[in-house]
Design a protein around this motif. Sequence first.
Motif, mmCIF file in Angstrom:
data_model
loop_
_atom_site.group_PDB
_atom_site.id
_atom_site.type_symbol
_atom_site.label_atom_id
_atom_site.label_comp_id
_atom_site.label_asym_id
_atom_site.label_seq_id
_atom_site.Cartn_x
_atom_site.Cartn_y
_atom_site.Cartn_z
ATOM 1 N N ALA A 98 26.862 19.132 67.412
ATOM 2 C CA ALA A 98 27.869 18.611 66.481
ATOM 3 C C ALA A 98 27.239 17.900 65.282
ATOM 4 N N PRO A 136 32.787 16.473 63.839
ATOM 5 C CA PRO A 136 33.792 17.009 64.750
ATOM 6 C C PRO A 136 34.424 15.911 65.617
ATOM 7 N N ASN A 183 44.007 23.225 64.983
ATOM 8 C CA ASN A 183 43.858 24.221 63.918
ATOM 9 C C ASN A 183 45.170 24.494 63.189
ATOM 10 N N ARG A 190 39.724 24.056 62.493
ATOM 11 C CA ARG A 190 38.544 24.504 63.212
ATOM 12 C C ARG A 190 37.547 25.104 62.216
ATOM 13 N N ALA A 191 36.306 24.609 62.251
ATOM 14 C CA ALA A 191 35.262 25.152 61.374
ATOM 15 C C ALA A 191 34.717 26.444 61.971
ATOM 16 N N ASP A 192 34.420 27.410 61.094
ATOM 17 C CA ASP A 192 33.914 28.691 61.591
ATOM 18 C C ASP A 192 32.398 28.712 61.722
ATOM 19 N N ARG A 194 30.725 26.448 63.523
ATOM 20 C CA ARG A 194 30.374 25.866 64.808
ATOM 21 C C ARG A 194 31.343 26.388 65.867
ATOM 22 N N HIS A 198 32.851 21.806 69.456
ATOM 23 C CA HIS A 198 32.123 21.053 68.425
ATOM 24 C C HIS A 198 32.564 21.419 67.007
ATOM 25 N N ASN A 199 33.793 21.891 66.861
ATOM 26 C CA ASN A 199 34.184 22.386 65.527
ATOM 27 C C ASN A 199 35.572 21.942 65.081
ATOM 28 N N SER A 200 36.142 20.907 65.699
ATOM 29 C CA SER A 200 37.478 20.441 65.321
ATOM 30 C C SER A 200 37.355 19.264 64.348
ATOM 31 N N TYR A 201 37.937 19.428 63.159
ATOM 32 C CA TYR A 201 37.780 18.427 62.096
ATOM 33 C C TYR A 201 39.131 17.846 61.686
#
Length: 368
Positions: A98, A136, A183, A190-192, A194, A198-201
């Motif tokens: 992360a 994240p 998302n 959600r970042a693509d 990661r 470990h990808n929720s912003y």
Amino acid sequence: MRKEWRFIQVVFGLLVLLLVIAACGNNDQVSETDDEQSTDDAVMKETESNVEQESEPAPDPEPVEETFENVSPLTGVGTNDPIDDRIVAVMVNNHPSARPQTGLTEADIVFEILAEGNITRLMALFQSEKPEVVGPVRSARPYYFHLADDYGALYVYHGAAFFIEEMLKAGAADNINGAYYDNDGHLFKRADFRVAPHNSYLQFGAVYQVAEGIGYEVKTDQHISLEFLSETESESISGEQAEEISISYTNTPVRYLYDSEKQLYTRYNGDSQTVDLETEEEVRLDNLFIVEAHHQVIDDAGRREIDLQSGGDAYLIQKGKVKKVQWKNVDGVILPFNGEEQLKFVPGKTWVNVIPTSSGLETAVSIE
């Protein structure tokens, strides 16, 4: 004979007249010359006086102390902005997958505590600054949401074990669970680059709107207000040298290095400096507060309960100096004490690192 005498008289008269005329001419010339000289002298003196005045440096203006309408409760920094927004406490993932995170440079206070195993998790408190994105974002823990509630904060996380979610639903803290907004593109994305988890912003600009929609208060005039040193007091801090601090949570220690020019600490995971993912700005802090507290593992997943009520030993590190102190929980806020005297923070940002008593300050923390 009479004619010759008359002639002599005429000649003599002419000579006297010529002498008088010559004398008057000389007097006029001297008078005019004296007047010109006097005028020249006066002009020269005035010019010299002006040159002297111009060559003298102007005195420095008296410094004007800047005044502010408000002071940030969590940083002690003056501001003309209103400070009626509620604190937002965000659970930030600190797993190696992360890092680097986003938004930590704008947090007023960050708590770093063990989650599972030897991995720490961060809870960042935002009030004086509000980033666009934070993350994240990771799951909840009771000792974190109790802290958030004691600060009067909105607690933002993504996911929780069933028994923890039940505690929050029962009112343990005003909370927003990202799992219900996963998302949605408004509150969470959600970042693509990661992979989960470990990808929720968090999209910070939507927090107050969503909280208000749930029914939470988003404005307040009740603030946790820490105590801060004056500028003079900050410059005269005493203690042992603390140029480099290492905390052994894992095989990769958390490190803080002192920048004597900026009079700030920068943070590292091992040799990797903690920076913002988007801006690459380094995390800087004015206060490092390391406290030891009792930890107890409560399930097979390695989740813990941590005693943040009873107090204990601590290090307070500021301006390149360290003091061995005690910490106390005062109305839910962890504060440094020297005996019965509450100690003050340097105005600015603070990181609080919690370590187990089983390790202890002398074993887990190295200071050089």
